[in-house]
Design a protein around this motif. Structure first.
Motif, mmCIF file in Angstrom:
data_model
loop_
_atom_site.group_PDB
_atom_site.id
_atom_site.type_symbol
_atom_site.label_atom_id
_atom_site.label_comp_id
_atom_site.label_asym_id
_atom_site.label_seq_id
_atom_site.Cartn_x
_atom_site.Cartn_y
_atom_site.Cartn_z
ATOM 1 N N LEU A 26 31.987 41.130 39.206
ATOM 2 C CA LEU A 26 33.000 41.029 40.252
ATOM 3 C C LEU A 26 34.247 40.318 39.725
ATOM 4 O O LEU A 26 35.375 40.696 40.058
ATOM 5 C CB LEU A 26 32.430 40.289 41.460
ATOM 6 C CG LEU A 26 33.191 40.428 42.777
ATOM 7 C CD1 LEU A 26 33.411 41.892 43.132
ATOM 8 C CD2 LEU A 26 32.457 39.710 43.898
ATOM 9 N N VAL A 27 34.061 39.313 38.888
ATOM 10 C CA VAL A 27 35.208 38.639 38.270
ATOM 11 C C VAL A 27 35.969 39.617 37.380
ATOM 12 O O VAL A 27 37.206 39.674 37.396
ATOM 13 C CB VAL A 27 34.747 37.410 37.464
ATOM 14 C CG1 VAL A 27 35.897 36.861 36.614
ATOM 15 C CG2 VAL A 27 34.229 36.320 38.392
ATOM 16 N N ALA A 28 35.235 40.412 36.593
ATOM 17 C CA ALA A 28 35.883 41.392 35.718
ATOM 18 C C ALA A 28 36.637 42.440 36.532
ATOM 19 O O ALA A 28 37.751 42.847 36.168
ATOM 20 C CB ALA A 28 34.838 42.061 34.826
ATOM 21 N N ALA A 29 36.050 42.874 37.645
ATOM 22 C CA ALA A 29 36.725 43.848 38.501
ATOM 23 C C ALA A 29 37.980 43.248 39.119
ATOM 24 O O ALA A 29 38.998 43.932 39.287
ATOM 25 C CB ALA A 29 35.773 44.325 39.597
ATOM 26 N N THR A 30 37.924 41.966 39.444
ATOM 27 C CA THR A 30 39.101 41.283 39.985
ATOM 28 C C THR A 30 40.214 41.242 38.946
ATOM 29 O O THR A 30 41.378 41.538 39.241
ATOM 30 C CB THR A 30 38.744 39.845 40.408
ATOM 31 O OG1 THR A 30 37.617 39.869 41.284
ATOM 32 C CG2 THR A 30 39.911 39.185 41.118
ATOM 33 N N ALA A 31 39.865 40.878 37.720
ATOM 34 C CA ALA A 31 40.860 40.812 36.649
ATOM 35 C C ALA A 31 41.479 42.178 36.393
ATOM 36 O O ALA A 31 42.686 42.297 36.143
ATOM 37 C CB ALA A 31 40.214 40.270 35.375
ATOM 38 N N ALA A 32 40.669 43.228 36.469
ATOM 39 C CA ALA A 32 41.176 44.580 36.231
ATOM 40 C C ALA A 32 42.220 44.981 37.271
ATOM 41 O O ALA A 32 43.091 45.811 36.991
ATOM 42 C CB ALA A 32 40.025 45.578 36.232
ATOM 43 N N CYS A 33 42.149 44.394 38.460
ATOM 44 C CA CYS A 33 43.126 44.711 39.507
ATOM 45 C C CYS A 33 44.540 44.310 39.095
ATOM 46 O O CYS A 33 45.519 44.842 39.621
ATOM 47 C CB CYS A 33 42.762 43.995 40.811
ATOM 48 S SG CYS A 33 41.246 44.569 41.598
ATOM 49 N N ALA A 34 44.651 43.358 38.173
ATOM 50 C CA ALA A 34 45.966 42.850 37.771
ATOM 51 C C ALA A 34 46.602 43.677 36.670
ATOM 52 O O ALA A 34 47.756 43.430 36.310
ATOM 53 C CB ALA A 34 45.838 41.394 37.323
ATOM 54 N N GLY A 35 45.882 44.632 36.118
ATOM 55 C CA GLY A 35 46.424 45.418 35.025
ATOM 56 C C GLY A 35 46.257 44.703 33.696
ATOM 57 O O GLY A 35 45.971 43.503 33.639
ATOM 58 N N GLU A 36 46.454 45.434 32.618
ATOM 59 C CA GLU A 36 46.189 44.889 31.283
ATOM 60 C C GLU A 36 47.044 43.664 30.973
ATOM 61 O O GLU A 36 46.571 42.693 30.383
ATOM 62 C CB GLU A 36 46.435 45.980 30.238
ATOM 63 C CG GLU A 36 46.098 45.552 28.813
ATOM 64 C CD GLU A 36 46.287 46.677 27.815
ATOM 65 O OE1 GLU A 36 46.092 46.440 26.607
ATOM 66 O OE2 GLU A 36 46.649 47.800 28.241
ATOM 67 N N ARG A 37 48.314 43.679 31.380
ATOM 68 C CA ARG A 37 49.230 42.581 31.043
ATOM 69 C C ARG A 37 48.783 41.259 31.642
ATOM 70 O O ARG A 37 48.900 40.202 31.008
ATOM 71 C CB ARG A 37 50.642 42.938 31.532
ATOM 72 C CG ARG A 37 51.652 41.792 31.472
ATOM 73 C CD ARG A 37 51.984 41.401 30.038
ATOM 74 N NE ARG A 37 52.970 40.340 29.978
ATOM 75 C CZ ARG A 37 52.700 39.041 30.078
ATOM 76 N NH1 ARG A 37 51.446 38.640 30.237
ATOM 77 N NH2 ARG A 37 53.668 38.137 30.011
ATOM 78 N N GLN A 81 39.856 44.860 47.735
ATOM 79 C CA GLN A 81 41.031 45.406 48.419
ATOM 80 C C GLN A 81 42.034 44.304 48.729
ATOM 81 O O GLN A 81 43.249 44.487 48.592
ATOM 82 C CB GLN A 81 40.598 46.116 49.700
ATOM 83 C CG GLN A 81 39.857 47.423 49.462
ATOM 84 C CD GLN A 81 39.252 47.985 50.741
ATOM 85 O OE1 GLN A 81 39.442 47.436 51.834
ATOM 86 N NE2 GLN A 81 38.513 49.073 50.614
ATOM 87 N N GLY A 82 41.527 43.147 49.147
ATOM 88 C CA GLY A 82 42.407 42.020 49.423
ATOM 89 C C GLY A 82 43.124 41.537 48.177
ATOM 90 O O GLY A 82 44.319 41.211 48.215
ATOM 91 N N VAL A 83 42.411 41.493 47.061
ATOM 92 C CA VAL A 83 43.024 41.083 45.796
ATOM 93 C C VAL A 83 44.142 42.050 45.414
ATOM 94 O O VAL A 83 45.246 41.632 45.030
ATOM 95 C CB VAL A 83 41.962 41.011 44.682
ATOM 96 C CG1 VAL A 83 42.626 40.850 43.310
ATOM 97 C CG2 VAL A 83 40.996 39.857 44.934
ATOM 98 N N ARG A 84 43.880 43.345 45.508
ATOM 99 C CA ARG A 84 44.905 44.342 45.156
ATOM 100 C C ARG A 84 46.141 44.196 46.043
ATOM 101 O O ARG A 84 47.281 44.310 45.568
ATOM 102 C CB ARG A 84 44.328 45.749 45.286
ATOM 103 C CG ARG A 84 43.215 46.065 44.287
ATOM 104 C CD ARG A 84 42.827 47.532 44.352
ATOM 105 N NE ARG A 84 41.610 47.787 43.606
ATOM 106 C CZ ARG A 84 40.402 47.892 44.146
ATOM 107 N NH1 ARG A 84 40.259 47.780 45.461
ATOM 108 N NH2 ARG A 84 39.338 48.110 43.399
ATOM 109 N N ARG A 85 45.918 43.957 47.312
ATOM 110 C CA ARG A 85 47.043 43.808 48.241
ATOM 111 C C ARG A 85 47.905 42.603 47.856
ATOM 112 O O ARG A 85 49.142 42.691 47.845
ATOM 113 C CB ARG A 85 46.510 43.643 49.668
ATOM 114 C CG ARG A 85 47.578 43.342 50.708
ATOM 115 C CD ARG A 85 46.970 43.245 52.094
ATOM 116 N NE ARG A 85 45.885 42.278 52.156
ATOM 117 C CZ ARG A 85 46.066 40.962 52.272
ATOM 118 N NH1 ARG A 85 47.291 40.464 52.323
ATOM 119 N NH2 ARG A 85 45.031 40.149 52.345
#
Length: 217
Positions: free
Chosen positions: A140-151, A64-68
């Protein structure tokens, strides 16, 4: 006002700051959270269930913090640097998150094991999810990267991995006084992140996100 479940998880996290998980008593947590022991067991089923819920909440709060941070109105490259800095700072003060990100669990922390196969599913939906077990560091790293979107996923993963390199081997001040060279003592404290580390992340991300991809035959 927090729910009984959140109050119990807060109590567990607070207790963990002062004693190893093996010394944390369920009765003490119920007293701290001002709920009955029956409520505690209704929510988590057991101390092992509480441990799984505590670890899962740390993982969820981290994402949640990463997305914010990624949603901030700033250039994406800058947001990735901010995420890296935040990961280092947060992991420095939250042992459970640090273990989630690195896989370096120790005897002071709750054991991150999923529920036994064939065990009766928990009555509480949030606990059923927690009982699946925590994500592995790579997940968890992959989930973090996914928060940034494909680009920006690749750049985000790079930022996270650079941050984790600092979490695993943090920078410490080098000895400068006479006769101090060559000492290998444990430092009293260390800076969560240094300006040099920030500049390194900015430089690498700048090259990674602006350079054309090269195809190696």
């Amino acid at each position: 006002m927090p729910t009984a479940r959140e109050a119990l998880l807060d109590a567990a996290l607070g207790a963990l700051a002062h004693r190893p998980w093996s010394a944390v008593r369920m009765a003490d947590l119920a007293t701290t959270a001002r709920v009955s022991r029956q409520t505690l067991y209704n929510e988590f089923g057991s101390k092992e269930g509480l441990a799984r819920a505590l670890v899962r909440r740390e993982a969820d709060a981290y994402l949640q913090g990463v997305r914010r941070l990624l949603a901030a109105p700033a250039p994406p490259e800058r947001n990735l640097v901010v995420v890296a800095e935040w990961i280092v700072t947060r992991a420095a003060t939250r042992p459970v998150l640090r273990a989630l990100l690195t896989g370096a669990w120790n005897e002071r922390l709750p054991a991150p094991r999923p529920a036994r196969p064939g065990a009766r599913p928990a009555a509480v939906p949030a606990q059923r999810r927690a009982d699946e077990g925590p994500p592995a560091p790579g997940e968890l790293v992959a989930a973090t990267a996914a928060c940034a979107g494909e680009r920006w996923a690749a750049g985000c993963e790079l930022a996270v991995r650079l941050a984790l390199s600092h979490v695993v081997a943090p920078a410490v001040p080098l000895p400068t006084g006479p006769g101090e060279a060559g000492q290998c003592e444990e430092p009293d404290s260390w800076s969560p992140i240094t300006p040099t580390m920030t500049r390194l992340i900015e430089t690498i991300l700048s090259v990674e996100t602006t350079s054309p991809r090269k195809i190696i035959p």
